[in-house]
Design a protein around this motif. Structure first.
Motif, PDB file in Angstrom:
ATOM      1  N   SER A  73       0.787  -1.120   0.098  1.00  0.00           N
ATOM      2  CA  SER A  73       0.082   0.080  -0.033  1.00  0.00           C
ATOM      3  C   SER A  73       0.816   1.216  -0.166  1.00  0.00           C
ATOM      4  O   SER A  73       0.290   2.310  -0.267  1.00  0.00           O
ATOM      5  CB  SER A  73      -0.852  -0.076   1.277  1.00  0.00           C
ATOM      6  OG  SER A  73      -0.204   0.023   2.310  1.00  0.00           O
ATOM      7  N   ASP A 121      -6.756  -2.895  -2.303  1.00  0.00           N
ATOM      8  CA  ASP A 121      -5.585  -4.263  -1.982  1.00  0.00           C
ATOM      9  C   ASP A 121      -5.281  -4.804  -3.131  1.00  0.00           C
ATOM     10  O   ASP A 121      -4.335  -5.327  -3.427  1.00  0.00           O
ATOM     11  CB  ASP A 121      -5.993  -5.019  -0.864  1.00  0.00           C
ATOM     12  CG  ASP A 121      -4.662  -5.756  -0.217  1.00  0.00           C
ATOM     13  OD1 ASP A 121      -3.467  -5.258  -0.117  1.00  0.00           O
ATOM     14  OD2 ASP A 121      -4.769  -6.846  -0.391  1.00  0.00           O
ATOM     15  N   ARG A 125      -1.482  -5.435  -4.579  1.00  0.00           N
ATOM     16  CA  ARG A 125      -1.147  -6.741  -4.814  1.00  0.00           C
ATOM     17  C   ARG A 125      -0.722  -7.141  -6.195  1.00  0.00           C
ATOM     18  O   ARG A 125       0.433  -7.749  -6.756  1.00  0.00           O
ATOM     19  CB  ARG A 125      -2.015  -7.725  -4.288  1.00  0.00           C
ATOM     20  CG  ARG A 125      -2.438  -7.952  -3.026  1.00  0.00           C
ATOM     21  CD  ARG A 125      -0.915  -8.016  -2.052  1.00  0.00           C
ATOM     22  NE  ARG A 125      -1.322  -7.957  -0.893  1.00  0.00           N
ATOM     23  CZ  ARG A 125      -0.332  -8.083   0.396  1.00  0.00           C
ATOM     24  NH1 ARG A 125       0.937  -7.954  -0.228  1.00  0.00           N
ATOM     25  NH2 ARG A 125      -0.824  -7.783   1.520  1.00  0.00           N
TER      26      ARG A 125
END
Length: 207
Positions: A73, A121, A125
């Protein structure tokens, strides 16, 4: 032998009494009689680690690379007012007393909105995997052995080693006149990281 290290505050040695003597990169180089070249910085993002490897440094000048990726992040952006790359993550979007490093105040509302309403997320990723493969490919093309590790215990990528900071002995910090545990490893923790990495180096015959 010259070893290239990069990562975030874990590789830099934050919270150690003397990081330049007791961080795991120094311990490894002492054991191997190698030159330590540590380009890490606290709060670094995977983007910064990738940029330094591909653009800022010449990895072909090194005999081994040990690169620690971090939490997906985190990001960096080029602040044209300060004329430098700036670190940004969720914590830096919140202004609170005692925080030493602020992102540009004019940019704060944008990043607050970004993390609350745009960032997901899934994107983090996918970006992590892109950088993971980029680092692997670049070192392979330059014929430099690579040990790629992380301190993000939730990552599902096939890193050679994960620094499980939840289990390592932790450094202590003073906050509001009280001692509390940092999530950064202490000297013993860095020694354990060093031992794990030396085992990988030995098994792969990188020394």
């Amino acid at each position: 032998m010259k070893i290239y290290f990069d990562g975030d505050s874990f590789t830099w040695g934050k919270r150690l009494v003397d990081p330049f003597k007791s961080r795991f990169s120094k311990l490894i180089c002492d054991k191997l009689n190698a030159e330590e070249h540590n380009f890490s910085i606290g709060g670094a993002s995977n983007q910064r680690i990738q940029r330094q490897l591909l653009i800022d440094n010449k990895i072909e000048e090194y005999d081994l690379a040990i690169i620690q990726m971090t939490f997906c992040s985190r990001f960096e952006y080029y602040d044209r007012i300060k004329r430098k790359f700036s670190i940004v993550n969720q914590a830096k979007t919140r202004k609170y007393e005692g925080q030493k490093r602020f992102i540009n105040e004019e940019h704060r509302p944008f990043w607050q909105h970004y993390y609350e309403h745009i960032y997901d997320d899934k994107f983090g990723r996918v970006n992590e995997e892109i950088i993971f493969k980029s680092i692997q490919d670049h070192c392979a093309i330059m014929n430099v052995p690579l040990i790629l590790i992380t301190n993000d215990v939730s990552s599902e990528l096939p890193f050679e080693y994960t620094i499980d900071w939840k289990k390592l002995p932790k450094a202590m910090i003073i906050e509001d006149k009280h001692k509390k545990q940092s999530f950064h490893p202490n000297e013993e923790g860095h020694m354990l990281i060093c031992e794990h990495l030396l085992d990988i180096i030995d098994k792969k015959n990188y020394n």
